[in-house]
Design a protein around this motif. Structure first.
Motif, PDB file in Angstrom:
ATOM      1  N   SER A  14      -4.149  -6.690   2.977  1.00 43.83           N
ATOM      2  CA  SER A  14      -2.765  -7.167   2.871  1.00 43.83           C
ATOM      3  C   SER A  14      -2.744  -8.418   1.995  1.00 43.83           C
ATOM      4  O   SER A  14      -3.667  -9.245   2.057  1.00 43.83           O
ATOM      5  N   PHE A  15      -1.686  -8.560   1.179  1.00 45.17           N
ATOM      6  CA  PHE A  15      -1.541  -9.692   0.268  1.00 45.17           C
ATOM      7  C   PHE A  15      -0.362 -10.550   0.712  1.00 45.17           C
ATOM      8  O   PHE A  15       0.713 -10.040   1.086  1.00 45.17           O
ATOM      9  N   LEU A  16      -0.533 -11.861   0.643  1.00 45.56           N
ATOM     10  CA  LEU A  16       0.540 -12.816   0.939  1.00 45.56           C
ATOM     11  C   LEU A  16       0.753 -13.675  -0.308  1.00 45.56           C
ATOM     12  O   LEU A  16      -0.186 -14.335  -0.766  1.00 45.56           O
ATOM     13  N   ASN A  48       1.481  -2.689  -4.841  1.00 42.81           N
ATOM     14  CA  ASN A  48       0.985  -2.270  -3.517  1.00 42.81           C
ATOM     15  C   ASN A  48       0.552  -3.505  -2.734  1.00 42.81           C
ATOM     16  O   ASN A  48      -0.613  -3.926  -2.794  1.00 42.81           O
ATOM     17  N   PRO A  49       1.443  -4.162  -1.993  1.00 44.88           N
ATOM     18  CA  PRO A  49       1.045  -5.333  -1.209  1.00 44.88           C
ATOM     19  C   PRO A  49       0.218  -4.989   0.034  1.00 44.88           C
ATOM     20  O   PRO A  49      -0.320  -5.885   0.680  1.00 44.88           O
ATOM     21  N   VAL A 103     -11.325  -2.174  -5.209  1.00 42.55           N
ATOM     22  CA  VAL A 103      -9.932  -1.904  -4.825  1.00 42.55           C
ATOM     23  C   VAL A 103      -9.039  -2.595  -5.867  1.00 42.55           C
ATOM     24  O   VAL A 103      -9.086  -3.833  -5.997  1.00 42.55           O
ATOM     25  N   GLU A 104      -8.236  -1.827  -6.610  1.00 45.30           N
ATOM     26  CA  GLU A 104      -7.453  -2.363  -7.726  1.00 45.30           C
ATOM     27  C   GLU A 104      -5.963  -2.303  -7.432  1.00 45.30           C
ATOM     28  O   GLU A 104      -5.479  -1.370  -6.775  1.00 45.30           O
ATOM     29  N   THR A 105      -5.268  -3.316  -7.945  1.00 45.23           N
ATOM     30  CA  THR A 105      -3.807  -3.347  -7.889  1.00 45.23           C
ATOM     31  C   THR A 105      -3.298  -4.189  -9.062  1.00 45.23           C
ATOM     32  O   THR A 105      -4.080  -4.893  -9.727  1.00 45.23           O
ATOM     33  N   PHE A 106      -2.000  -4.122  -9.344  1.00 50.14           N
ATOM     34  CA  PHE A 106      -1.397  -4.852 -10.465  1.00 50.14           C
ATOM     35  C   PHE A 106      -0.406  -5.881  -9.936  1.00 50.14           C
ATOM     36  O   PHE A 106       0.377  -5.601  -9.020  1.00 50.14           O
ATOM     37  N   VAL A 107      -0.423  -7.074 -10.568  1.00 55.65           N
ATOM     38  CA  VAL A 107       0.473  -8.184 -10.209  1.00 55.65           C
ATOM     39  C   VAL A 107       1.293  -8.554 -11.443  1.00 55.65           C
ATOM     40  O   VAL A 107       0.734  -8.723 -12.537  1.00 55.65           O
TER      41      VAL A 107
END
Length: 581
Positions: A508-510, A520-521, A536-540
């Motif tokens: 989880s991201f805060l 994907n938070p 584990v990849e995600t875009f900001v």
């Protein structure tokens, strides 16, 4: 006679009788000149069928010379000189039950019975009430069971036998035995000999007896009175005796609790104790060292004080052991009978020879038989008798054939003597021990405080790129890629356990929603196999045009739980794309 080929031709096959009907162990076999004619006889305590047919047998050559009936199973047999009379003919002592039967000139000479043990007073009172008719057999059984659970002194054989009876047989047993006095008697478990005052081969010897009550008695050879009594922590099963009673002696005893104890003259309790990894099944003295065979198929060597010298692994379980002593050649070794129908000869941990046998060996005896000094006598599990003679030209190669460290490793290092600086430092530590300990504790506390402050500072400023968990074997690091306003955030998660997988995890991201937007938070993590790194990849995306950055906090936790297992702070870079606009 034929030459044995299984051991390189070192032994001659003198005799083999597979139906001799000898069932015995090494402790019940001995060689002695019982006639004074210079020819040694073989003396055997035959176990018979275990319940009947127990006999004392004497062999001359390959023929049975005499046999005497024994009243109980023999637990040990020794030949010893009990006086100085001429001609010098040894007596034979047979330990059987609570008695030692002494034979002289192959005839019964004396019977020694062990002293009785203390009887439980409560047990005596209960049987007294039964004798007077105050209690019935059922009440007697209940009271005896209560005494057995609580009393320090064990019950007598009569009471234990009564407790094992069925209800219908109790009354008859009580009527038969209630008028007889209660006695508690121990039995002999092993027997040996100890020279009285001289170490001569035909010197007078004392009998050394080990009992089931964990006592060791030394008996006078003429009056058969107890000269000394020593106590062990457990019942003895095997013993080896060396020295003279009037000078100095050592009794090495293997006990039923798996330990070896060493008794000396000046003490009635063990001087040294050797704790083994498994129970001993054989005990032999070779020179000044003791060789022990254990149930874990190992052969171990110890000093007289119990220090372990070496250990070697055997190819099969040990069935029996005996010493091989050739004074004319100055040769000493250990004969080990194995369950794979082999007898192996060891000097220290070096295997010198292997003898193949047609059956499993149950007893071994080496010495002078007839007029041959190097005679090996063995009995088999099926009751056979086997006699082999060592060839006079036999030579044993003493090289180290067993796997393990080289012999040079056992050579002691030349350690220098203690210097004056070392002695002064030791005196300083003795005199100022308390102050030195306090100073050490103070420095240790300061070091711990400094480490804790540095750790907190690293967490607050996100100086540590790697985060690890204390409750779970997890490790994670973060990598930010891109110039902005879009960034690629990669989290590398690793399971650091040795073999246990980790499952049911989520990330989880805060973050500040006014500055960043994430696709994907909240993401689930697949099962983590130990040792592999899972990216584990995600875009900001940065949504602010003010040219500022912030921290994104990452939490790794179990699904359905709020307490995080792992946390990390990621310093996001300034978005250069929005600044150009």
């Amino acid at each position: 006679m034929s030459e044995s080929s299984s051991d390189g031709g070192k032994w001659l096959d003198a005799h083999y009788d597979p139906v001799a009907g000898l069932f015995t162990f090494s402790s019940c076999v001995d060689l002695a000149d019982l006639s004074g004619d210079g020819e040694s006889r073989l003396v055997v305590g035959d176990l018979g069928s275990g319940s009947s047919g127990m006999k004392l047998k004497v062999y001359r050559g390959t023929a049975l010379l005499s046999e005497s009936t024994l009243l109980d199973l023999p637990s040990g047999l020794v030949a010893f000189f009990m006086d100085l009379h001429e001609p010098r003919i040894p007596a034979v002592a047979v330990a059987s039950g609570p008695c030692v039967y002494v034979y002289k000139n192959l005839r019964p000479y004396f019977k020694f019975t062990l002293p009785g043990l203390e009887v439980n007073t409560l047990e005596q009172d209960v049987w007294q009430q039964a004798r007077e008719g105050q209690i019935d057999p059922l009440t007697l059984k209940e009271m005896l069971e209560s005494i057995r659970k609580k009393a320090d002194v064990p019950l007598s054989v009569r009471s234990l036998r009564f407790l094992s009876l069925e209800t219908n047989d109790m009354d008859e047993f009580v009527q038969l035995h209630k008028q007889q006095p209660i006695r508690r008697q121990t039995v002999i478990t092993c027997i040996g000999t100890l020279k009285k005052s001289t170490a001569d081969e035909d010197g007078v010897s004392c009998l050394v007896i080990g009992t089931e009550s964990s006592d060791v008695y030394i008996l006078d050879p003429e009056a058969f009175i107890i000269l000394s009594k020593m106590t062990l922590p457990a019942p003895p099963t095997m013993m080896d005796v060396t020295g003279q009673f009037d000078v100095e002696f050592r009794i090495t005893v293997a006990c039923r609790n798996g330990n070896i104890y060493i008794l000396r003259r000046e003490s009635d309790k063990p001087k040294y104790c050797v704790e083994l990894a498994s129970h001993p099944v054989g005990l032999v003295r070779v020179g000044k060292n003791v060789v022990v065979g254990c149930t874990d198929e190992s052969l171990q060597g110890f000093t007289q004080k119990g220090k372990k010298l070496w250990q070697t692994i055997l190819p099969a379980p040990i069935t029996t052991m005996a010493a091989m002593d050739l004074p004319t050649r100055g040769f000493q070794a250990v004969l080990v009978g194995l369950a794979n129908c082999e007898v192996q000869l060891y000097r220290d941990k070096n295997l010198l020879s292997t003898i193949k046998t047609p059956d499993v060996i149950t007893s071994i005896c080496f010495g002078r038989y007839g007029r041959e000094d190097g005679t090996l006598i063995m009995t088999t599990k099926g009751g056979g008798l086997m006699v082999k003679i060592l060839k006079r030209t036999a030579a044993f190669d003493d090289r180290d054939t067993a796997p393990g460290p080289p012999l040079a490793q056992s050579v002691r290092l030349n350690v220098p003597k203690k210097t004056k600086l070392y002695v002064d430092q030791t005196l300083r530590e003795r005199e100022n021990g308390v102050a030195m300990h306090r100073a050490f504790q103070m420095d240790l506390s300061r070091m711990r405080l400094a480490a804790a402050k540095a750790y907190v500072k690293a967490l607050e400023s996100s100086l540590s790129p790697v985060s690890s968990s204390l409750s779970e074997p997890l490790k994670m690091n973060a990598v930010v890629q891109g110039l902005g306003p879009s960034f690629k955030l990669t989290l590398n998660v690793q399971n650091t356990a040795a073999c246990r997988p980790v499952m049911d995890l989520a990330i989880s991201f805060l973050y500040d929603e006014s500055l960043y937007r994430m696709r994907n938070p909240y993401m689930r993590i697949p099962l983590l196999v130990p040792g592999l790194v899972y990216p584990v990849e995600t875009f900001v995306e940065c949504t602010s045009d003010k040219g500022i950055s912030d921290i994104i906090k990452v939490f790794v936790l179990h699904k359905g739980k709020s307490c995080p297992l792992l946390t990390a702070h990621i310093n996001m870079p300034v978005s250069e794309g929005l600044m150009l606009n």
